[in-house]
Structures are given as C-alpha cells and as structure tokens.
Design a protein around this motif. Structure first.
Motif, PDB file in Angstrom:
ATOM      1  N   ASN A 155      69.123  47.538  28.430  1.00  0.00           N
ATOM      2  CA  ASN A 155      70.068  48.033  27.431  1.00  0.00           C
ATOM      3  C   ASN A 155      69.579  49.380  26.909  1.00  0.00           C
ATOM      4  OD1 ASN A 155      72.099  45.877  27.160  1.00  0.00           O
ATOM      5  ND2 ASN A 155      70.327  44.629  26.596  1.00  0.00           N
ATOM      6  N   ASN A 156      70.011  50.437  27.591  1.00  0.00           N
ATOM      7  CA  ASN A 156      69.581  51.789  27.255  1.00  0.00           C
ATOM      8  C   ASN A 156      70.635  52.579  26.497  1.00  0.00           C
ATOM      9  OD1 ASN A 156      67.997  54.397  27.696  1.00  0.00           O
ATOM     10  ND2 ASN A 156      69.888  54.842  28.823  1.00  0.00           N
ATOM     11  N   ALA A 157      71.913  52.280  26.701  1.00  0.00           N
ATOM     12  CA  ALA A 157      72.978  53.034  26.037  1.00  0.00           C
ATOM     13  C   ALA A 157      72.784  52.983  24.529  1.00  0.00           C
ATOM     14  CB  ALA A 157      74.339  52.466  26.421  1.00  0.00           C
ATOM     15  N   GLY A 158      72.902  54.130  23.887  1.00  0.00           N
ATOM     16  CA  GLY A 158      72.701  54.168  22.444  1.00  0.00           C
ATOM     17  C   GLY A 158      73.447  55.320  21.814  1.00  0.00           C
ATOM     18  N   ILE A 160      65.327  44.253  28.912  1.00  0.00           N
ATOM     19  CA  ILE A 160      64.543  45.312  28.270  1.00  0.00           C
ATOM     20  C   ILE A 160      65.485  46.158  27.422  1.00  0.00           C
ATOM     21  CG2 ILE A 160      63.030  47.295  28.645  1.00  0.00           C
ATOM     22  CD1 ILE A 160      62.467  46.035  31.472  1.00  0.00           C
ATOM     23  N   ASN A 161      65.182  46.260  26.150  1.00  0.00           N
ATOM     24  CA  ASN A 161      66.013  47.004  25.208  1.00  0.00           C
ATOM     25  C   ASN A 161      65.317  48.298  24.795  1.00  0.00           C
ATOM     26  OD1 ASN A 161      67.882  44.782  25.105  1.00  0.00           O
ATOM     27  ND2 ASN A 161      66.431  43.733  23.761  1.00  0.00           N
ATOM     28  N   ILE A 162      66.064  49.393  24.757  1.00  0.00           N
ATOM     29  CA  ILE A 162      65.481  50.674  24.380  1.00  0.00           C
ATOM     30  C   ILE A 162      65.732  50.923  22.896  1.00  0.00           C
ATOM     31  CG2 ILE A 162      65.346  53.132  24.856  1.00  0.00           C
ATOM     32  CD1 ILE A 162      64.415  51.240  27.144  1.00  0.00           C
ATOM     33  N   SER A 163      64.657  50.857  22.135  1.00  0.00           N
ATOM     34  CA  SER A 163      64.712  51.052  20.690  1.00  0.00           C
ATOM     35  C   SER A 163      64.284  52.484  20.370  1.00  0.00           C
ATOM     36  CB  SER A 163      63.812  50.022  19.999  1.00  0.00           C
ATOM     37  OG  SER A 163      63.896  50.148  18.599  1.00  0.00           O
ATOM     38  N   ALA A 198      68.023  51.817  11.015  1.00  0.00           N
ATOM     39  CA  ALA A 198      68.354  50.419  10.732  1.00  0.00           C
ATOM     40  C   ALA A 198      68.944  49.730  11.958  1.00  0.00           C
ATOM     41  CB  ALA A 198      69.329  50.341   9.560  1.00  0.00           C
ATOM     42  N   SER A 199      69.753  50.465  12.724  1.00  0.00           N
ATOM     43  CA  SER A 199      70.345  49.862  13.928  1.00  0.00           C
ATOM     44  C   SER A 199      69.270  49.524  14.954  1.00  0.00           C
ATOM     45  CB  SER A 199      71.394  50.796  14.538  1.00  0.00           C
ATOM     46  OG  SER A 199      70.802  51.920  15.173  1.00  0.00           O
ATOM     47  N   LYS A 200      68.260  50.379  15.070  1.00  0.00           N
ATOM     48  CA  LYS A 200      67.180  50.108  16.020  1.00  0.00           C
ATOM     49  C   LYS A 200      66.255  49.004  15.500  1.00  0.00           C
ATOM     50  CE  LYS A 200      68.292  52.957  19.304  1.00  0.00           C
ATOM     51  NZ  LYS A 200      68.720  52.444  20.626  1.00  0.00           N
ATOM     52  N   ALA A 201      66.079  48.925  14.189  1.00  0.00           N
ATOM     53  CA  ALA A 201      65.316  47.815  13.625  1.00  0.00           C
ATOM     54  C   ALA A 201      66.027  46.494  13.901  1.00  0.00           C
ATOM     55  CB  ALA A 201      65.122  48.020  12.125  1.00  0.00           C
ATOM     56  N   ALA A 202      67.349  46.507  13.795  1.00  0.00           N
ATOM     57  CA  ALA A 202      68.129  45.305  14.111  1.00  0.00           C
ATOM     58  C   ALA A 202      67.984  44.946  15.586  1.00  0.00           C
ATOM     59  CB  ALA A 202      69.598  45.529  13.760  1.00  0.00           C
ATOM     60  N   ARG A 251      79.950  52.587  11.910  1.00  0.00           N
ATOM     61  CA  ARG A 251      80.343  51.328  12.558  1.00  0.00           C
ATOM     62  C   ARG A 251      80.289  51.454  14.084  1.00  0.00           C
ATOM     63  NH1 ARG A 251      82.315  47.408   9.325  1.00  0.00           N
ATOM     64  NH2 ARG A 251      83.180  47.986   7.289  1.00  0.00           N
ATOM     65  N   ALA A 252      80.734  52.596  14.590  1.00  0.00           N
ATOM     66  CA  ALA A 252      80.704  52.811  16.032  1.00  0.00           C
ATOM     67  C   ALA A 252      79.263  52.802  16.554  1.00  0.00           C
ATOM     68  CB  ALA A 252      81.387  54.129  16.378  1.00  0.00           C
ATOM     69  N   MET A 253      78.346  53.401  15.795  1.00  0.00           N
ATOM     70  CA  MET A 253      76.941  53.419  16.186  1.00  0.00           C
ATOM     71  C   MET A 253      76.367  52.002  16.208  1.00  0.00           C
ATOM     72  SD  MET A 253      73.739  55.445  14.451  1.00  0.00           S
ATOM     73  CE  MET A 253      73.969  54.595  12.867  1.00  0.00           C
ATOM     74  N   MET A 254      76.664  51.221  15.194  1.00  0.00           N
ATOM     75  CA  MET A 254      76.176  49.848  15.157  1.00  0.00           C
ATOM     76  C   MET A 254      76.730  49.037  16.329  1.00  0.00           C
ATOM     77  SD  MET A 254      74.061  49.263  12.690  1.00  0.00           S
ATOM     78  CE  MET A 254      73.500  49.938  11.121  1.00  0.00           C
ATOM     79  N   ASP A 255      77.986  49.282  16.679  1.00  0.00           N
ATOM     80  CA  ASP A 255      78.583  48.583  17.816  1.00  0.00           C
ATOM     81  C   ASP A 255      77.810  48.879  19.096  1.00  0.00           C
ATOM     82  OD1 ASP A 255      80.542  47.377  16.332  1.00  0.00           O
ATOM     83  OD2 ASP A 255      82.142  48.752  16.909  1.00  0.00           O
ATOM     84  N   VAL A 256      77.482  50.155  19.316  1.00  0.00           N
ATOM     85  CA  VAL A 256      76.781  50.551  20.547  1.00  0.00           C
ATOM     86  C   VAL A 256      75.344  50.038  20.540  1.00  0.00           C
ATOM     87  CG1 VAL A 256      75.912  52.508  21.880  1.00  0.00           C
ATOM     88  CG2 VAL A 256      78.217  52.590  20.914  1.00  0.00           C
TER      89      VAL A 256
END
Length: 236
Positions: A81-84, A128-131, A147-151, A100-105
C-alpha cells in the motif's frame, strides 16, 4: 481460469512514479508485478508489469483491481500500500473536502484493498504499508497528514494481530526525506533535510525499495506488526 504465475506476485499501489516505481522495478526482478495508478500514466516500466488504472477511494475499485490481478497472474503474494496523499491542513485555512480525500487515500483505501485481496492471500503472504516519519514527527501546517500516517501505523499493528493466525505478515515502512524526481523542493529546503539527517544525505527511492524487498522476503519471516523507519537518522 488463469494458470497461477510461477513466481510470487506483488501488487503495488500508486506505482507510476517515484518510490512506487522504484519498488515495481526492483520487485519485477523476481516477482510478477501489478501496479495501480490514478492520475499519472506509468512510464519506463517493463511490459511484463500489469498497470491498472483505478481510484482506490471508490468503493467498487479495490475488488476490480484484485480481479484484474488474479485474471492476469492467478495469485497475489505481496500487497504494498504505497499510494498516498499529502494535503496541507493549517488551522486558519482548513479545507474539509481535501482533508477527507486525504484520509480516504491514506487510511481507508489500504483497508478496502486488503479486504478485496484477502481471499487470495495465503500463509506466507506479506502486506507492507508505506507510512512516513511524520506519523511521529508532526509536520508544520500539515498535522492531518501526520495523523493519517499515524492511523495507518496503528492499523498496521491491528491487522498484523488479526491476520497473524493465518500466517500473513503486516508491516509498515516510515521513510524520511526522500529525493524523488517530482518533489519540487528548493535547494535551501533540501539542505535543511540533509542537515537534519545523521547520514548527511537524502534517501533515494531505491533505499525504500530495498526495504520493501526485505520485508516481503523470507528473511523477514518472523517480523510482523512493526514500523521500520528508513530515514538515515532524520532528526535524531
């Protein structure tokens, strides 16, 4: 029905350019590779790499992506999961729609894609998630991105616990300052990042791709629920 690919197969989201493209090129050395893209057409990738156009925030698209990969390769072994999305969120000019769109992605799309892919992931599969280091080092004026990456990192640990009994490993990588072609950084800002990095240089997409390869491999067979920071010692 498609005969399963002889090699393991990696699905990488948002891999038309930058870090994702480096992952695709690296993994394609010994994996079947499928990528997703939304706005940027893939460039310079092998014809052997399957490119799927989609919007992973659309509820119908994750299942369609997985179906395309299974139809083509017959299997999925590694989900990256690399798309961000990174959107500024200063308190004095807050844009709810963009946030909201950022949190969705950054948060919901990885979950949706995992749900769609899960019936095809066998014991030994890796997610594998890209934070980002910004999950723990909040960026000025972009706290919601952090915050989105912390989530995403908390989700990584939770899903690792949930999928562990199935033999599926789930980890995350938190890059520091990475030198990518489309990062329009003034030279003064580049130097600030370099000065704040113990190794005295920016990271490269290949640095992240090499870490993805490790976490996807049997060398990481007993690693799950972890966030591996790949930052060259950024802000130590």
């Amino acid at each position: 029905m498609t005969q399963p690919h002889a090699q393991k197969v990696a699905l990488i989201t948002g891999a038309a350019r930058g870090i994702g493209r480096a992952m695709a090129l690296d993994m394609s050395r010994d994996h079947g590779v499928a990528i997703t893209y939304r706005n940027t057409l893939p460039d310079g990738l092998s014809d052997d790499i399957l490119a799927v156009h989609c919007d992973l925030t659309d509820a119908a698209h994750p299942a369609a992506v997985v179906e395309a990969v299974i139809d083509h390769f017959g299997r999925i072994d590694v989900l990256i999961n690399n798309a961000g999305s990174a959107v500024a969120s200063p308190v004095d000019t807050f844009d709810m729609t963009g946030a909201r769109a950022m949190m969705d992605v950054n948060v919901l799309a990885p979950h949706g894609l995992l749900v769609a892919a899960l019936p095809h992931l066998q014991a030994g599969a890796a997610v594998i998630n890209i934070s980002s280091v910004n999950a723990v080092l909040p960026p000025g004026g972009a706290s919601l991105f952090g915050a989105s990456k912390a989530a995403l990192e908390l989700w990584t640990r939770g899903i690792a616990k949930e999928l562990g009994p199935r033999g599926i490993r789930v980890n995350a990588i938190a890059p520091g300052a990475i030198d990518v072609e489309d990062a329009d950084r003034p030279e003064a800002l580049r130097q600030l990042f370099i000065d704040a990095t113990a190794l005295g240089r920016l990271g490269t997409p290949k640095d992240i791709a090499a870490t993805v390869r490790f976490l996807a491999s049997e060398h990481a067979a007993f690693i799950t629920g972890e966030v591996l920071t790949v930052s060259g010692g950024y802000r130590l």
